[in-house]
Design an enzyme around this catalytic site. Structure first.
Site, PDB file in Angstrom:
ATOM      1  N   GLU A   1      28.721  90.289 -25.750  1.00 48.61           N
ATOM      2  CA  GLU A   1      28.939  89.114 -26.596  1.00 48.61           C
ATOM      3  C   GLU A   1      28.787  87.843 -25.774  1.00 48.61           C
ATOM      4  O   GLU A   1      29.213  87.775 -24.628  1.00 48.61           O
ATOM      5  CB  GLU A   1      30.349  89.180 -27.202  1.00 48.61           C
ATOM      6  CG  GLU A   1      30.664  88.094 -28.205  1.00 48.61           C
ATOM      7  CD  GLU A   1      32.009  88.317 -28.887  1.00 48.61           C
ATOM      8  OE1 GLU A   1      32.671  87.323 -29.207  1.00 48.61           O
ATOM      9  OE2 GLU A   1      32.409  89.495 -29.084  1.00 48.61           O
TER      10      GLU A   1
ATOM     11  N   ASP B   1      29.628  83.774 -26.343  1.00 47.20           N
ATOM     12  CA  ASP B   1      30.406  82.924 -27.253  1.00 47.20           C
ATOM     13  C   ASP B   1      30.314  81.437 -26.940  1.00 47.20           C
ATOM     14  O   ASP B   1      30.475  81.030 -25.787  1.00 47.20           O
ATOM     15  CB  ASP B   1      31.907  83.266 -27.173  1.00 47.20           C
ATOM     16  CG  ASP B   1      32.241  84.660 -27.648  1.00 47.20           C
ATOM     17  OD1 ASP B   1      31.467  85.216 -28.435  1.00 47.20           O
ATOM     18  OD2 ASP B   1      33.282  85.183 -27.229  1.00 47.20           O
TER      19      ASP B   1
ATOM     20  N   GLU C   1      32.790  78.609 -28.485  1.00 48.11           N
ATOM     21  CA  GLU C   1      33.950  78.365 -29.336  1.00 48.11           C
ATOM     22  C   GLU C   1      34.363  76.907 -29.176  1.00 48.11           C
ATOM     23  O   GLU C   1      34.656  76.459 -28.067  1.00 48.11           O
ATOM     24  CB  GLU C   1      35.113  79.294 -28.958  1.00 48.11           C
ATOM     25  CG  GLU C   1      34.842  80.758 -29.268  1.00 48.11           C
ATOM     26  CD  GLU C   1      35.990  81.662 -28.892  1.00 48.11           C
ATOM     27  OE1 GLU C   1      36.397  82.497 -29.706  1.00 48.11           O
ATOM     28  OE2 GLU C   1      36.485  81.516 -27.742  1.00 48.11           O
TER      29      GLU C   1
END
Length: 298
Positions: A105, A107, A109
């Site tokens: 993953e 990310d 954010e």
């Protein structure tokens, strides 16, 4: 059945250039946004305003969407205008992820904050289900006033996070140092907005003020230039097709194996002027420096 499976495998991966509302396939054929992506939850929290897609968070629910296809290597870009005003407690995420407990993953954010305080952008990298590689920085502009592009470049040598084409993080392939690298799992493209006031703003000390709801994030300009993989095909077949063994893609060229000199200078500027947290420097969490931190040049 066998011939159908062979056809599926032969069609397993193709390089597509995708854009919000438009997809170009071999220079012919157009597709709408909803033919490329779909809401993954809270359909009633979606709206459209011109070319922009909007997702809202209220006291009842957040919202999220995902790509219908998965990819292995390439570049994914999305333009986002973040929640205006008091966004404390909210998180708007843009990320790529594979499936399962041992997933990979990448990310972005965006951690909301009280009015007047800067947004924090947290990036993270999971490899074989292991994350805990957070970095946080302040942006050098107000991300709530206009759309800005956020990109993830992924090839067999590096994962690069970019903001308006400025690199803010590099995760290099250090397999020769015994560090696992994400290179064999197709990944979907996702985005979501949700309430995370237990940790998002000042470590959870500032809670979401629901009198400011709904909190709205706006999106446009999706662009995916990547090796597309059929979900039903085994990962090994995708690796053969997308890993450069059968065809050489632009992201496999030598110039894409590391940052250019200009990009390296940009990254140093971001780290020196805007980074506020780096897991590599957190001796409380990691008394022993993670091995990739020892060998990463950035």
């Amino acid at each position: 059945m066998a011939s159908s499976r062979s056809l599926s495998m032969s069609m397993a991966c193709a390089v597509l250039v995708l854009s919000l509302g438009v997809v170009m396939v071999n220079s012919v054929g157009l597709s709408r946004f909803d033919e490329l992506f779909h809401p993954s939850w809270a359909l009633d929290h979606f709206s459209y305003e011109g070319e922009a897609l909007k997702m809202k968070l209220d006291h009842y629910s957040g919202a999220g969407f995902s790509s219908k296809s998965k990819y292995m290597f390439g570049k994914v870009t999305i333009q986002i205008k973040l929640v205006e005003g008091d966004s404390a407690g909210t998180v708007t995420a843009f990320y790529m992820s594979s499936d399962g407990p041992n997933h990979n993953e990448f990310d972005f954010e965006f951690l909301g904050n009280t009015t007047g305080e800067p947004y924090l952008v947290q990036t993270n990298v999971y490899v074989n289900g292991v994350g805990n590689r957070e970095q946080r920085l302040n942006l050098w502009f107000d991300p709530t006033q206009d759309f800005h592009s956020y990109s993830i470049l992924w090839n067999q040598r590096q994962v690069v996070f970019l903001v308006d084409e400025t690199p803010i993080r590099v995760h290099s392939n250090l397999e020769h140092r015994g560090v696992p690298y994400p290179k064999d799992q197709p990944m979907g493209v996702y985005s979501s907005i949700w309430n995370a006031d237990d940790w998002a703003t000042q470590g959870g000390r500032v809670k979401t003020d629901w009198t400011h709801a709904p909190f709205v994030a706006s999106y446009k300009g999706f662009h995916i230039d990547a090796c597309e993989c059929l979900i039903a095909v085994a990962d090994a077949a995708n690796v053969r097709r997308c890993g450069g063994g059968e065809k050489r893609f632009w992201w496999d060229t030598p110039t894409m194996s590391e940052l250019s000199l200009h990009q390296s200078h940009q990254l140093l500027w971001v780290r020196s002027k805007h980074m506020v947290y780096d897991y590599c420097s957190d001796k409380t969490r990691f008394p022993v420096v993670p091995v990739e931190c020892v060998h990463h040049r950035h």
